[in-house]
Enzyme design. Structure first.
Site, short mmCIF file in Angstrom:
data_model
loop_
_atom_site.label_atom_id
_atom_site.label_comp_id
_atom_site.label_asym_id
_atom_site.label_seq_id
_atom_site.Cartn_x
_atom_site.Cartn_y
_atom_site.Cartn_z
N TRP A 1 0.84 -1.21 0.00
CA TRP A 1 0.00 0.00 0.00
C TRP A 1 0.87 1.25 0.00
O TRP A 1 0.53 2.26 -0.63
CB TRP A 1 -0.91 -0.01 1.23
CG TRP A 1 -1.72 1.25 1.38
CD1 TRP A 1 -2.95 1.51 0.82
CD2 TRP A 1 -1.39 2.42 2.13
NE1 TRP A 1 -3.39 2.76 1.18
CE2 TRP A 1 -2.45 3.34 1.98
CE3 TRP A 1 -0.30 2.77 2.92
CZ2 TRP A 1 -2.44 4.59 2.59
CZ3 TRP A 1 -0.28 4.01 3.53
CH2 TRP A 1 -1.34 4.91 3.36
N HIS A 2 2.00 1.20 0.69
CA HIS A 2 2.86 2.38 0.78
C HIS A 2 3.54 2.71 -0.54
O HIS A 2 3.89 3.87 -0.78
CB HIS A 2 3.92 2.19 1.87
CG HIS A 2 3.42 2.46 3.25
ND1 HIS A 2 2.78 1.51 4.01
CD2 HIS A 2 3.46 3.58 4.01
CE1 HIS A 2 2.45 2.05 5.18
NE2 HIS A 2 2.85 3.29 5.20
N GLY A 3 3.77 1.74 -1.38
CA GLY A 3 4.42 2.03 -2.65
C GLY A 3 4.54 0.79 -3.50
O GLY A 3 4.65 -0.33 -3.00
N PHE B 1 2.37 8.28 -1.24
CA PHE B 1 1.70 7.02 -0.96
C PHE B 1 0.19 7.12 -1.10
O PHE B 1 -0.48 6.14 -1.12
CB PHE B 1 2.05 6.53 0.44
CG PHE B 1 3.54 6.55 0.70
CD1 PHE B 1 4.41 6.02 -0.22
CD2 PHE B 1 4.04 7.10 1.86
CE1 PHE B 1 5.78 6.04 0.00
CE2 PHE B 1 5.41 7.11 2.11
CZ PHE B 1 6.27 6.60 1.18
#
Length: 477
Positions: A320-322, A477
């Site tokens: 999800w962050h990247g 993000f």
């Protein structure tokens, strides 16, 4: 548009506040429309090409939610509606956030030349916010909301770009209240003070230590001391960047009389990884727990499946962050940390009192070390680069320790003292999101002069520290 910019502070925010409260004297509904339009304008200033996507997402999710809330559908049709909504959201997120990652890996494997595309800022936040809305609507936990209130809930500009992940039960009732449409001098003052603290954290502290990060992450072969200084510099840069953004978002929202959830609570003071995730990006942790970990089975089906569920949750949380393998590894590390933490707690549920304090100190040190190691993957441009930095951090025979490294170490020590010894913003102002209270000591007048003088100084330094272009790290993000 950035919170830490002169156009936002001197033009956008004053105009939006003035319009919101001027309209609030005449209607309870038009201020909501005004704030939703202002939030869209805020988004459009930096991401105009994706405004249509944001509006389509709002319309699609509101329509599916309306079916789940109002329409008298049978169980099978309700499941189908929920599946349509969640799959649609994840499909859009996958196309716009992860198609480039997939194309990059396909190009590497097959030597092809598939093209990537630009990532819409904030898509992860408004997608997760709306998925939670749909799931709760399916569970029968959502009231019927008017479209303007729902649109404002999704687009509300203090949270839209980098969180926190909002919950409809918390936010929409605040938008519906008449009291929020009138200026509250106390909330306005507290909002300015919290905003000033956050601005100082971003422009003076986070941006101030950013050049040291290059010691580890831009050098081809960093030494032992350079690697550690750079890794610790990034650890503290990310801390004050995210903490500063979280404070600024809360402060801006308070000016409108609206309380945002706390999203950051001194995470480096945690004595375990479990506690770390109760303090770092708290709304994301709650979302992953409530809408992924528990539906997967949580800890209800034995210890082994609990660890499997933890790993799946953290792997997806990392992704999800990247869209990069570095973020996947970062998530896998934290999943492994959590499994070890829970296994240790199962083996040693209680620690004898004479050892309790040393155990807490050891736990805090070990937790911080584990977090720093994981941040190396979070920051590095590639897995190979992260491994290079970690190899340097593990090789004390390669030490430079010149004048630049000594100065860097002193600065890192100052930041460490601020992190572990200084009170956080919630402690300074007494921010209580659950009970909608803030600044009681300021209201009583005992600390008022000190707060005003201190906030004025901090705000001045924060404004003077504004650089031409200094994005918050979580904008990616």
């Amino acid at each position: 548009m950035l919170f830490n910019s002169y156009p936002f502070i001197l033009l956008f925010l004053p105009v939006v506040l003035a319009g919101y409260f001027w309209l609030g004297r005449r209607s309870n509904f038009t201020p909501v429309i005004w704030l939703a339009l202002a939030s869209l304008a805020f988004y459009a200033i930096g991401n105009w090409q994706f405004v249509a996507l944001l509006l389509l997402s709002i319309g699609f999710n509101y329509g599916v939610g309306h079916l789940l809330i109002v329409a008298k559908l049978g169980p099978s049709h309700r499941k189908a509606a929920l599946a349509l909504g969640v799959v649609g959201d994840l499909l859009v997120l996958g196309i716009f956030k992860y198609a480039g990652f997939a194309a990059e890996n396909i190009n590497t494997l097959f030597g092809s030349h598939l093209a990537a595309h630009m990532l819409p800022v904030g898509i992860s936040f408004y997608t997760f916010t709306q998925i939670a809305f749909l799931v709760d609507a399916y569970r029968g936990q959502v009231a019927a909301y008017a479209l303007p209130h729902y649109a404002l809930f999704v687009t509300y500009f203090p949270h839209l770009i980098a969180g926190p992940i909002l919950h409809h039960k918390d936010m929409i009732p605040q938008f519906e209240r008449k009291e929020t449409k009138y200026p509250d001098g106390h909330l306005m003052l507290c909002g300015v003070i919290i905003f000033a603290i956050g601005l100082f954290k971003k422009t003076c502290l986070a941006d101030g230590i950013q050049p040291l990060v290059a010691l580890a992450f831009e050098a081809r072969s960093p030494s032992f001391d350079q690697a550690w200084c750079g890794a610790l510099a990034y650890t503290f840069q990310l801390y004050f960047d995210f903490s500063g953004y979280s404070d600024m978002a809360i402060g801006i929202s308070l000016m409108f009389g609206i309380f945002l959830p706390v999203n950051f609570n001194s995470p480096y003071k945690a004595t375990s990884i479990v506690e770390f995730w109760r303090r770092w990006h708290m709304t994301l942790s709650q979302f992953l727990r409530d809408y992924l970990y528990i539906p997967l089975g949580g800890n209800r089906h034995g210890r082994v499946l609990r660890y499997v569920n933890l790993m799946i949750t953290m792997l997806l949380g990392g992704l999800w962050h990247g869209a990069a393998w570095t973020f996947v590894i970062w998530g896998a590390l934290h999943g492994a940390y959590l499994c070890v933490n829970h296994a240790f707690n199962a083996l040693m549920p209680t620690i004898p009192s004479p050892l309790a304090r040393p155990a807490r100190i050891a736990g805090a040190a070990l937790t911080f070390l584990a977090v720093v190691v994981a941040w190396v993957f979070f920051r590095a441009e590639s897995v190979a680069w992260a491994l290079r930095v970690l190899h340097a951090m593990a090789d004390p025979s390669n030490i430079v320790f010149g004048r630049e490294e000594i100065a860097a170490l002193v600065l890192v020590a100052v930041y460490a003292a601020l992190v572990w010894l200084a009170p956080n913003t919630q402690g300074i102002l007494g921010y209580d999101h659950a009970n909608r209270r803030v600044g009681e000591s300021l209201r009583a007048g005992r600390m008022r002069p000190l707060f005003l003088y201190g906030a004025s100084l901090v705000l001045a330094f924060g404004i003077l520290g504004i650089q031409s272009h200094s994005e918050f790290i979580y904008f990616r993000f």
